[in-house]
Motif scaffolding. Structure first.
Motif, PDB file in Angstrom:
ATOM      1  N   PHE A 248       0.837  -1.200   0.000  1.00 22.15           N
ATOM      2  CA  PHE A 248       0.000   0.000   0.000  1.00 22.15           C
ATOM      3  C   PHE A 248       0.875   1.255   0.000  1.00 22.15           C
ATOM      4  N   ARG A 249       1.905   1.256   0.867  1.00 20.75           N
ATOM      5  CA  ARG A 249       2.799   2.408   0.990  1.00 20.75           C
ATOM      6  C   ARG A 249       3.522   2.688  -0.324  1.00 20.75           C
ATOM      7  N   MET A 250       4.025   1.656  -0.958  1.00 22.92           N
ATOM      8  CA  MET A 250       4.767   1.825  -2.201  1.00 22.92           C
ATOM      9  C   MET A 250       3.872   2.309  -3.340  1.00 22.92           C
ATOM     10  N   ALA A 251       2.638   1.813  -3.385  1.00 21.81           N
ATOM     11  CA  ALA A 251       1.700   2.255  -4.422  1.00 21.81           C
ATOM     12  C   ALA A 251       1.357   3.732  -4.233  1.00 21.81           C
ATOM     13  N   ALA A 252       1.155   4.151  -2.972  1.00 24.58           N
ATOM     14  CA  ALA A 252       0.848   5.560  -2.687  1.00 24.58           C
ATOM     15  C   ALA A 252       2.032   6.449  -3.056  1.00 24.58           C
ATOM     16  N   LYS A 253       3.233   5.989  -2.745  1.00 25.87           N
ATOM     17  CA  LYS A 253       4.432   6.767  -3.071  1.00 25.87           C
ATOM     18  C   LYS A 253       4.599   6.898  -4.582  1.00 25.87           C
ATOM     19  N   ALA A 254       4.313   5.834  -5.308  1.00 26.01           N
ATOM     20  CA  ALA A 254       4.433   5.862  -6.768  1.00 26.01           C
ATOM     21  C   ALA A 254       3.459   6.870  -7.376  1.00 26.01           C
ATOM     22  N   ARG A 255       2.219   6.916  -6.850  1.00 28.96           N
ATOM     23  CA  ARG A 255       1.226   7.886  -7.347  1.00 28.96           C
ATOM     24  C   ARG A 255       1.702   9.303  -7.091  1.00 28.96           C
ATOM     25  N   SER A 256       2.229   9.527  -5.895  1.00 29.02           N
ATOM     26  CA  SER A 256       2.710  10.868  -5.536  1.00 29.02           C
ATOM     27  C   SER A 256       3.860  11.306  -6.432  1.00 29.02           C
ATOM     28  N   LEU A 257       4.801  10.400  -6.669  1.00 27.96           N
ATOM     29  CA  LEU A 257       5.947  10.728  -7.517  1.00 27.96           C
ATOM     30  C   LEU A 257       5.528  10.972  -8.962  1.00 27.96           C
ATOM     31  N   GLU A 258       4.529  10.236  -9.421  1.00 24.24           N
ATOM     32  CA  GLU A 258       4.026  10.414 -10.789  1.00 24.24           C
ATOM     33  C   GLU A 258       3.398  11.800 -10.962  1.00 24.24           C
ATOM     34  N   THR A 259       2.617  12.216  -9.954  1.00 27.46           N
ATOM     35  CA  THR A 259       2.013  13.550 -10.003  1.00 27.46           C
ATOM     36  C   THR A 259       3.090  14.629  -9.984  1.00 27.46           C
TER      37      THR A 259
END
Length: 296
Positions: A248-259
């Motif tokens: 969950f943490r890694m998926a959230a971080k990936a979304r944030s970095l993509e934005t």
């Protein structure tokens, strides 16, 4: 007689008004004016030449007519418009720290709007979900700002989804002049890059991302049913599992970095705001960083 919900709404609007005016008077008044300059210089008057005046400002027509040197005087064309594009999709109602993302958005709009009207700028609002739900034309004055704050706090959207491209495209149709635009969202959306690129060309676009800590990391709370507020999709997660929490943490971080990468690629300023920390620190950092950049 107002209902309890109406009374609570008016009380919250009043609280935002008091805090916003205090912040503007003590912290952001001068910062706003120096960072968001007017649209240029406009002619004010002619006056007689004085030693030290720039020769290039001499008005040769008036000088020839009067026989004395006169110069043109210009002043900054200060007035401009400030627009808020506020994402009111279902995910904005989430808050695990006492405030929802929508409440934080209303407070941010209040502070920025009071800064704008103090500098004689107009303020407008677009509330969107996966459709345009409300358009408030730009105007001046304290009553107008209070109307905008009240509209955000008390708004009940008809739709649950998010379409950032829809809001940016609508802004392009409704607002032809260059303006300062704050796009306020949790950016839980996709396929908005082309609209973002076009808006960044035509407007002074600043993105404010609002995030709740529970969207970044799950607590160890055993079996938890998670629901997507926008789609209604539900999933059962064993939060006691370190692997599940890490996924969950890694998926959230990936979304944030993509934005962040999308905004950086288009040279769009970004202010990261969280519901569990003082957003004034983030706002002030943005203003001071941008002011330093403009003086280089």
């Amino acid at each position: 007689m107002p209902t309890k919900s109406q009374t609570d709404l008016l009380k919250k609007v009043r609280e935002i008004q008091i805090v916003s005016r205090k912040v503007v008077d003590e912290l952001l008044g001068g910062e706003y004016k120096s960072v968001f300059k007017g649209r240029g210089m406009e002619f004010d008057e002619v006056r007689e030449y004085m030693p030290g005046d720039e020769v290039r400002t001499i008005d040769w027509n008036v000088t020839a007519r009067t026989g004395k040197p006169f110069v043109k005087r210009f002043i900054e064309e200060r007035e401009q418009a400030l627009f808020f594009l506020v994402d009111m999709s279902a995910s904005g109602s989430f808050g695990s720290t006492g405030q929802s993302k929508n409440e934080v958005a209303a407070e941010l709009c209040g502070i920025l709007a009071f800064s704008a009207i103090k500098n004689n700028d107009k303020v407008g609002l677009i509330i969107f979900t996966d459709e345009i739900e409300l358009f408030v034309p730009p105007d001046k004055g304290q009553l107008h700002v209070l109307h905008i704050i009240r509209a955000i706090l008390g708004f009940e959207p008809k739709h649950t989804g998010t379409r950032i491209a829809c809001a940016l495209d609508y802004l392009g149709k409704m607002v032809k002049k260059k303006c300062v635009t704050f796009l306020i969202s949790d950016f839980q959306d996709a396929d908005y890059d082309p609209s973002l690129k076009l808006a960044a060309i035509h407007y002074d676009l600043i993105a404010i991302t609002i995030t709740d800590p529970r969207e970044l990391e799950l607590p160890n709370a055993g079996l938890v049913e998670l629901a997507d507020a926008e789609t209604g999709e539900q999933i059962l997660v064993d939060t006691a599992s370190a692997a599940a929490r890490n996924t969950f943490r890694m998926a959230a971080k990936a979304r944030s970095l993509e934005t962040k990468a999308a905004l950086t690629r288009l040279n769009i300023d970004q202010i990261d705001v969280r519901t569990d920390r003082d957003y004034m620190r983030d706002l002030i950092r943005f203003f001071r960083t941008r002011e330093r950049r403009q003086t280089l």
